[in-house]
Design a protein around this motif. Structure first.
Motif, short mmCIF file in Angstrom:
data_model
loop_
_atom_site.label_atom_id
_atom_site.label_comp_id
_atom_site.label_asym_id
_atom_site.label_seq_id
_atom_site.Cartn_x
_atom_site.Cartn_y
_atom_site.Cartn_z
N GLY A 1 2.18 2.31 3.95
CA GLY A 1 3.22 2.61 4.50
C GLY A 1 4.37 2.34 3.98
N SER A 2 4.50 1.15 3.05
CA SER A 2 5.79 0.88 2.39
C SER A 2 5.95 1.83 1.32
N GLN A 3 5.06 2.27 0.45
CA GLN A 3 5.05 3.48 -0.51
C GLN A 3 5.64 4.65 0.18
N LEU A 4 5.07 4.97 1.28
CA LEU A 4 5.33 6.41 2.02
C LEU A 4 6.65 6.04 2.43
N ASN A 5 7.20 5.13 2.81
CA ASN A 5 8.68 4.79 3.04
C ASN A 5 9.71 5.02 1.92
N LYS A 6 9.14 4.19 0.72
CA LYS A 6 10.00 4.48 -0.43
C LYS A 6 10.06 5.67 -1.05
N MET A 7 8.93 6.61 -0.79
CA MET A 7 8.90 8.26 -1.41
C MET A 7 9.78 8.79 -0.56
N VAL A 8 9.84 8.71 0.79
CA VAL A 8 10.69 9.55 1.54
C VAL A 8 12.23 9.06 1.23
N LEU A 9 12.32 8.04 1.32
CA LEU A 9 13.76 7.42 1.06
C LEU A 9 14.21 7.87 -0.25
#
Length: 801
Positions: free
Chosen positions: A715-723
């Motif tokens: 989830g944190s990697q997903l957040n970072k990729m989208v950000l």
């Protein structure tokens, strides 16, 4: 079901949340367009009242009109009112200098001559004057006064009435005296008069003027215009007014583009979320044209609900601005109805709403119709494997999720262009409107630190008053200035071409200097005034100590000649200026450059220079204050003024600027309410546009993000990729928007608004503020869609419609 189109309202009813969001988004866009056009319409109405108050209610003035010309003009069907105005210049009333004139009674209200006591002069021995002058001269209605004119004629008159104070006359300290037209003709040999003409509403004034000149054979040089009023009603050919029209047209076109992009994003989201749904409809026999009609019908239904909401919201914004002016400036705008509708604003909102929805629906409808039924069934719509071999350069520099975010942003060029343009255009509009904010603050607002309430002027000098005034109770601040005209020369290359055309041939010397064709104006400043001048500082440093130490002088860029601001010399820091003093030539160094000063020379001069009081005395040999400016405490002003007047003799001219300052502050308030309203609307457009843009990006990649989670992305990697992907769009949009916005600012100031004498300065405050706002809005905009994606199971996200 009678028609396939009946699916559309059922779908909207079944998905109330999505429908509500779409309606709100379109309503906001319509509200922004309605609000900005309604505010513009209201601004023009308020500004017209303000201009009439300041300059009079007439459109053209005919010089030296004959009786026949006046009669023919007055009889025209397109003329609402006309009257004769005579200006006789200076005269003496009971030995006091005054401005003498005569005005037809029927035109007096249009020229802001408001009777407050008595009656308008009708007899040959009657006159009227301003209230403040009546008090100053100790006069009342029906008193007799002696009036002397320049030709030596003196006659006794009776005061028939008094009229409301005019701020400009009160500030000049010279009362206005009005005679009846009949008595003026007998008393004075009339050499010049003006026949003022006010046309009816909706008359094409330039066309009517051309007809009058042709019919009566009147040359162009006999016709003058009320350019300020013509500019407000959109009928001026003045270059400054045309530049403002062009500037407004450019900015409002960009506002419309921003509105279109917002609505496009709304429908694009709806279509991209339902690509598979449209594909399945194709599988059961729906044609491409039917799919297009369904999307367009959806847009129509949403628009019919959104437009009324948006129009009402836009009108409420205008009501708020009108209420502020009505209740905070009741003396000028108190009679304006609060709940008045702007037909232009409503029509613009409805028309733009319908038009933009039609345009914005076209591309999503085309996209929906182009969905392949096979791809829809096998759910292979968005995930495509590129045949190109990836080199993986980004993963060598960044973490994998960061590299993927950057790659996602740059992988689809059209998406990158659309997202970046959407962000950039909001920044460009904001920076473009900032030109009006800066001009308003620099040119209109009078409540600056150096603004005086009272000024005293005398050719004989005021040094003996300075100490007395400084210690007087009720006086907040006292500061004086010395003036002197000197012979000054510098490098001939610094003289502007505009100035050379005015004065003709200039004799140059062997050392590159020139023989000055005119004297220059030298002004003294003490440290307080130097500190206040920092708001107009272009280059250099304003230090009294350093100026004294290095024989420093301050050059002023925009110099007043014949009441017009112009640049006579382009002096730079370090340039040498040679001034003739009683002890010979003195070499001075330009140590600072100011854009302008808040006063002008009474005669035409070569340039304006400022220096310290110490250097001024050395350069001129003079040490007497010619002007003393006084700022008063807020309470007990009338008592303080009476005390000041008791110290003055007949050689001192008393200038009361309080009413004039209040009137100009009213102009500032009128402009500020609407200009800040425009900027607020633009900021809201930008924020909503950015939120919609980021939301579109995340929603469009819902299934892709589900696949990323399925293959192990946390989830944190997903957040970072989208950000990171969102920041990539923002960075490109921010850089492009700032570059183009700054270019637009410079173009507006130097190409469209050069006569406003505004100078462009780099927006050091706005640029970082825009960056902070964009970052905050970007982070906020991706929270909701990411939260929704992560709240669903991985199979549900991948297989979602």
């Amino acid at each position: 079901m009678n028609s396939y189109l009946s699916i559309v309202p059922k779908y909207l009813l079944a998905h109330k949340k999505k429908s509500r969001l779409a309606i709100i988004s379109v309503a906001i866009s319509v509200a922004l367009v309605t609000g900005i056009f309604s505010m513009l319409d209201a601004l023009l109405k308020f500004e017209k009242i303000q201009v009439i108050h300041d300059y009079g209610n007439f459109h053209i003035a005919i010089k030296n009109a004959s009786e026949e010309e006046m009669q023919l003009i007055r009889s025209r069907i397109d003329v609402q009112n006309a009257g004769l105005w005579m200006d006789f210049g200076k005269a003496l009333i009971n030995g006091r200098e005054c401005e003498l004139g005569a005005l037809d009674q029927n035109f007096a209200p249009d020229m802001n001559v408001e009777l407050t006591e008595g009656r308008y002069p009708t007899e040959k021995n009657e006159l009227m004057l301003e209230q403040w002058a009546m008090k100053d001269l100790g006069l009342e209605v029906d008193d007799r006064v002696n009036l002397s004119v320049d030709n030596g004629t003196a006659k006794e008159f009776v005061i028939s009435g008094a009229y409301a104070d005019l701020g400009s006359r009160k500030a000049a300290g010279i009362p206005g005296v009005l005679l009846s037209v009949s008595s003026a003709k007998e008393l004075i040999n009339i050499e010049k008069n003006y026949y003022l003409v006010l046309f009816k509403d909706r008359v094409k004034i330039m066309k009517a003027e051309a007809e009058i000149k042709k019919e009566l054979n009147i040359p162009d040089d006999r016709v003058e215009h009320n350019d300020q009023l013509l500019a407000v009603i959109g009928q001026s050919t003045n270059k400054t007014a045309v530049g403002i029209y062009q500037t407004g047209a450019i900015l409002f076109c960009m506002v419309l583009i921003a509105g279109i992009m917002m609505i496009y994003n709304t429908f694009n989201i709806s279509v991209m979320e339902r690509i598979r749904q449209f594909g399945l409809l194709r599988c059961i026999g729906a044609s491409r044209s039917q799919i297009k009609k369904m999307v367009k019908r959806e847009g129509l239904l949403i628009t019919t609900k959104a437009i009324p909401i948006g129009v009402i919201a836009g009108i409420l914004v205008t009501f708020l601005c009108s209420a502020i002016l009505k209740y905070f400036n009741s003396s000028l705008f108190g009679e304006i109805p609060l709940f008045s509708f702007s037909i232009i604003g409503i029509a613009a909102g409805v028309a733009v709403g319908m038009l933009t929805v039609f345009i914005a629906c076209h591309l999503p409808a085309k996209k929906a119709a182009s969905v392949s039924p096979i791809n829809a069934v096998i759910e292979n719509i968005e995930i495509k494997i590129s045949k190109q071999k990836k080199q993986g350069y980004l993963t060598k520099i960044f973490h994998v999720e960061t590299a993927m975010g950057i790659n996602n942003a740059f992988m689809k060029k059209k998406t990158l262009l659309l997202m970046s343009c959407s962000i950039a255009i909001s920044i460009i509009i904001f920076l473009g409107f900032q030109v009006f904010v800066d001009f308003m603050h620099s040119s209109l607002k009078t409540t600056k630190p150096y603004t005086p309430d009272i000024s005293l002027t005398s050719e004989q000098g005021l040094n003996n008053l300075y100490e007395k005034l400084s210690g007087m109770s009720g006086v907040k601040k006292v500061y004086g200035r010395m003036f002197y005209h000197v012979d000054a020369t510098f490098s001939a290359a610094r003289l502007t071409e505009e100035y050379k055309k005015i004065v003709g041939d200039i004799q140059k010397t062997n050392d590159g200097l020139f023989i000055p064709p005119e004297k220059s104006w030298l002004v003294s400043y003490e440290q307080n005034q130097l500190n206040w001048a920092k708001t107009d500082l272009i280059a250099g440093e304003l230090s009294e100590e350093k100026l004294n130490e290095k024989n420093g002088i301050i050059a002023v860029v925009h110099h007043i000649r014949n009441g017009v601001s112009m640049e006579t010399a382009a002096l730079q820091l370090g340039d040498k200026v040679y001034i003739q003093t009683p002890d010979g030539t003195r070499e001075m160094t330009v140590m600072a450059i100011l854009n302008k000063v808040p006063f002008g020379d009474s005669v035409n001069s070569l340039a304006t220079f400022i220096t310290t009081e110490k250097l001024f005395k050395e350069l001129s040999g003079e040490s007497t204050f010619k002007v003393i400016d006084i700022q008063l405490n807020k309470s007990g002003q009338e008592q303080t003024i009476d005390e000041i007047k008791s110290l003055l003799d007949s050689s001192v001219l008393f200038h009361d600027y309080r009413q004039k300052n209040a009137e100009i502050n009213q102009t500032f308030l009128t402009m500020a309410v609407f200009i800040y309203g425009f900027v607020g609307v633009i900021a809201l457009i930008g924020a909503l546009n950015l939120i919609n843009t980021m939301y579109t990006s995340v929603v469009a990649k819902t299934r892709n993000l589900g696949v990323m989670r399925a293959i192990g992305m946390s989830g944190s990697q997903l957040n970072k990729m989208v950000l990171v992907e969102a920041l990539a769009y923002c960075t490109i949009g921010y850089i492009a928007g700032c570059i183009l916005g700054i270019a637009l600012q410079k173009a507006l100031i130097y190409n469209f608004l050069p006569r406003l004498a505004a100078t462009w300065t780099f927006p050091f405050i706005q640029i970082p503020v825009i960056l902070v706002v964009i970052l905050l809005v970007t982070i906020i905009s991706i929270i909701s869609p990411l939260k929704r994606i992560k709240s669903k199971g991985i199979p549900e996200v991948i297989g979602s419609l």
